[in-house]
Write a protein that holds these residues in place. Structure first.
Motif, PDB file in Angstrom:
ATOM      1  N   SER A  61       0.919  -1.520   0.301  1.00 32.32           N
ATOM      2  CA  SER A  61       0.010  -0.307  -0.163  1.00 32.32           C
ATOM      3  C   SER A  61       0.419   1.572  -0.300  1.00 32.32           C
ATOM      4  N   ASP A  62       2.343   1.052   0.374  1.00 34.28           N
ATOM      5  CA  ASP A  62       3.160   2.479   0.394  1.00 34.28           C
ATOM      6  C   ASP A  62       2.965   2.736  -0.987  1.00 34.28           C
ATOM      7  N   ASN A  63       3.622   2.536  -2.615  1.00 39.38           N
ATOM      8  CA  ASN A  63       3.291   2.450  -3.290  1.00 39.38           C
ATOM      9  C   ASN A  63       3.074   2.780  -4.168  1.00 39.38           C
ATOM     10  N   ILE A  64       3.374   3.892  -5.692  1.00 41.64           N
ATOM     11  CA  ILE A  64       1.980   4.986  -6.004  1.00 41.64           C
ATOM     12  C   ILE A  64       0.965   3.726  -6.501  1.00 41.64           C
ATOM     13  N   PRO A  65      -0.473   4.146  -5.925  1.00 47.55           N
ATOM     14  CA  PRO A  65      -1.688   3.599  -6.389  1.00 47.55           C
ATOM     15  C   PRO A  65      -1.273   3.695  -8.379  1.00 47.55           C
ATOM     16  N   ARG A  66      -2.242   2.298  -8.811  1.00 45.18           N
ATOM     17  CA  ARG A  66      -2.232   2.647  -9.824  1.00 45.18           C
ATOM     18  C   ARG A  66      -3.521   1.371 -10.020  1.00 45.18           C
ATOM     19  N   ARG A  67      -3.826   1.751 -11.150  1.00 43.91           N
ATOM     20  CA  ARG A  67      -4.467   0.721 -11.759  1.00 43.91           C
ATOM     21  C   ARG A  67      -4.499   0.123 -13.294  1.00 43.91           C
ATOM     22  N   TYR A  68      -4.713  -1.182 -13.079  1.00 43.89           N
ATOM     23  CA  TYR A  68      -4.095  -1.704 -14.405  1.00 43.89           C
ATOM     24  C   TYR A  68      -5.257  -2.252 -15.259  1.00 43.89           C
ATOM     25  N   CYS A  69      -4.984  -2.420 -16.013  1.00 39.34           N
ATOM     26  CA  CYS A  69      -6.599  -2.818 -17.935  1.00 39.34           C
ATOM     27  C   CYS A  69      -6.560  -3.875 -18.625  1.00 39.34           C
ATOM     28  N   SER A  70      -6.844  -3.515 -19.578  1.00 40.20           N
ATOM     29  CA  SER A  70      -6.519  -4.339 -20.025  1.00 40.20           C
ATOM     30  C   SER A  70      -7.636  -4.733 -21.391  1.00 40.20           C
ATOM     31  N   GLY A  71      -7.919  -4.753 -22.809  1.00 41.39           N
ATOM     32  CA  GLY A  71      -8.828  -4.758 -23.547  1.00 41.39           C
ATOM     33  C   GLY A  71      -8.179  -5.037 -25.231  1.00 41.39           C
ATOM     34  N   ASP A  72      -8.937  -5.386 -25.627  1.00 43.13           N
ATOM     35  CA  ASP A  72      -8.868  -5.422 -27.534  1.00 43.13           C
ATOM     36  C   ASP A  72      -9.712  -3.874 -27.993  1.00 43.13           C
ATOM     37  N   VAL A  73      -8.407  -3.914 -28.878  1.00 39.09           N
ATOM     38  CA  VAL A  73      -8.367  -2.491 -29.277  1.00 39.09           C
ATOM     39  C   VAL A  73      -8.768  -2.856 -31.249  1.00 39.09           C
ATOM     40  N   MET A  74      -9.205  -2.373 -31.706  1.00 44.88           N
ATOM     41  CA  MET A  74      -9.421  -2.777 -33.649  1.00 44.88           C
ATOM     42  C   MET A  74      -8.706  -1.191 -34.194  1.00 44.88           C
ATOM     43  N   LEU A  75      -7.452  -1.735 -34.837  1.00 44.65           N
ATOM     44  CA  LEU A  75      -6.697  -0.665 -36.028  1.00 44.65           C
ATOM     45  C   LEU A  75      -7.605  -0.762 -37.149  1.00 44.65           C
ATOM     46  N   SER A  76      -6.733   0.723 -37.848  1.00 39.73           N
ATOM     47  CA  SER A  76      -7.202   1.140 -38.650  1.00 39.73           C
ATOM     48  C   SER A  76      -6.654  -0.133 -39.893  1.00 39.73           C
ATOM     49  N   ASP A  77      -6.386  -0.947 -39.386  1.00 42.20           N
ATOM     50  CA  ASP A  77      -5.184  -2.035 -40.460  1.00 42.20           C
ATOM     51  C   ASP A  77      -6.705  -3.281 -40.729  1.00 42.20           C
ATOM     52  N   GLY A  78      -7.591  -3.122 -39.778  1.00 41.21           N
ATOM     53  CA  GLY A  78      -8.321  -3.929 -39.587  1.00 41.21           C
ATOM     54  C   GLY A  78      -8.370  -5.270 -38.559  1.00 41.21           C
ATOM     55  N   LYS A  79      -7.177  -5.390 -37.885  1.00 43.41           N
ATOM     56  CA  LYS A  79      -6.037  -6.258 -37.538  1.00 43.41           C
ATOM     57  C   LYS A  79      -6.996  -6.037 -35.999  1.00 43.41           C
ATOM     58  N   MET A  80      -7.367  -6.784 -35.002  1.00 42.33           N
ATOM     59  CA  MET A  80      -7.330  -6.858 -33.526  1.00 42.33           C
ATOM     60  C   MET A  80      -6.376  -7.694 -33.299  1.00 42.33           C
ATOM     61  N   ARG A  81      -6.085  -6.080 -31.932  1.00 41.28           N
ATOM     62  CA  ARG A  81      -4.955  -6.383 -30.872  1.00 41.28           C
ATOM     63  C   ARG A  81      -5.302  -6.226 -29.414  1.00 41.28           C
ATOM     64  N   THR A  82      -4.426  -6.593 -28.685  1.00 47.25           N
ATOM     65  CA  THR A  82      -4.256  -6.934 -27.545  1.00 47.25           C
ATOM     66  C   THR A  82      -3.794  -5.178 -26.020  1.00 47.25           C
ATOM     67  N   VAL A  83      -4.319  -4.600 -25.469  1.00 50.09           N
ATOM     68  CA  VAL A  83      -3.561  -3.333 -25.174  1.00 50.09           C
ATOM     69  C   VAL A  83      -3.729  -3.596 -23.871  1.00 50.09           C
ATOM     70  N   HIS A  84      -2.407  -3.228 -23.177  1.00 53.04           N
ATOM     71  CA  HIS A  84      -2.471  -3.353 -21.349  1.00 53.04           C
ATOM     72  C   HIS A  84      -2.112  -2.202 -21.489  1.00 53.04           C
TER      73      HIS A  84
END
Length: 166
Positions: free
Chosen positions: A105-128
């Motif tokens: 709890s002494d460290n800098i607070p962070r919220r980690y998230c992930s999800g999928d992104v669709m790019l303009s080239d039509g490929k689906m990738r993961t973002v962290h």
């Protein structure tokens, strides 16, 4: 007086040093120490970190969805500026939190998230990504660190964006 001159002359001939030069160097060093040296003093009240109480992290971090606009604009800027690419993020999906303050709890607070992104080239990738309390410019506001899997071209979070996850 003549004895001093004779001693000085014979001393300098035998050793290669002149008594005047040696005496001058010693006196110069002593003078320098006396003139330029200062005595140690205690710090005055303004130098004692009077108003610097340190960070007080409260853990108030925005939800995962709030960082998507920042990621979109920074991704487009990075791709066009550094990689001469026209790639852009066009859509997001399955955005979810993966961890909140995963360490002490002494460290800098962070919220980690992930999800999928669709790019303009039509490929689906993961973002962290992580949202960091007081992690913005100069510690003002919340900062965002992100990585799109497969497009970490400078290997900042390699391998496969692993360093962007908790």
């Amino acid at each position: 007086m003549r004895d001093l001159f004779t001693f000085s002359f014979t001393f300098s001939r035998k050793t290669g040093f002149s008594l005047k030069a040696t005496l001058g160097a010693v006196l110069g060093a002593l003078f320098g120490l006396c003139v330029f040296g200062q005595a140690a003093e205690a710090a005055n009240p303004l130098e004692l970190n009077f108003w610097l109480s340190g960070p007080k992290y409260e853990g108030r971090i925005a939800p995962c969805e709030s960082a998507l606009g920042t990621i979109t604009s920074q991704f487009q800027e990075k791709e066009s500026t550094f990689w001469n690419s026209a790639l852009q993020i066009t859509a997001y999906g399955r955005i979810h939190e993966t961890a909140f303050r995963p360490w002490q709890s002494d460290n800098i607070p962070r919220r980690y998230c992930s999800g999928d992104v669709m790019l303009s080239d039509g490929k689906m990738r993961t973002v962290h990504y992580s949202i960091i309390e007081d992690g913005g410019f100069a510690g003002y506001n919340q900062g965002v660190e992100w990585c799109v899997t497969g497009l970490d071209r400078n290997w900042a979070y390699n391998p496969a964006c692993r360093a962007a996850r908790p």
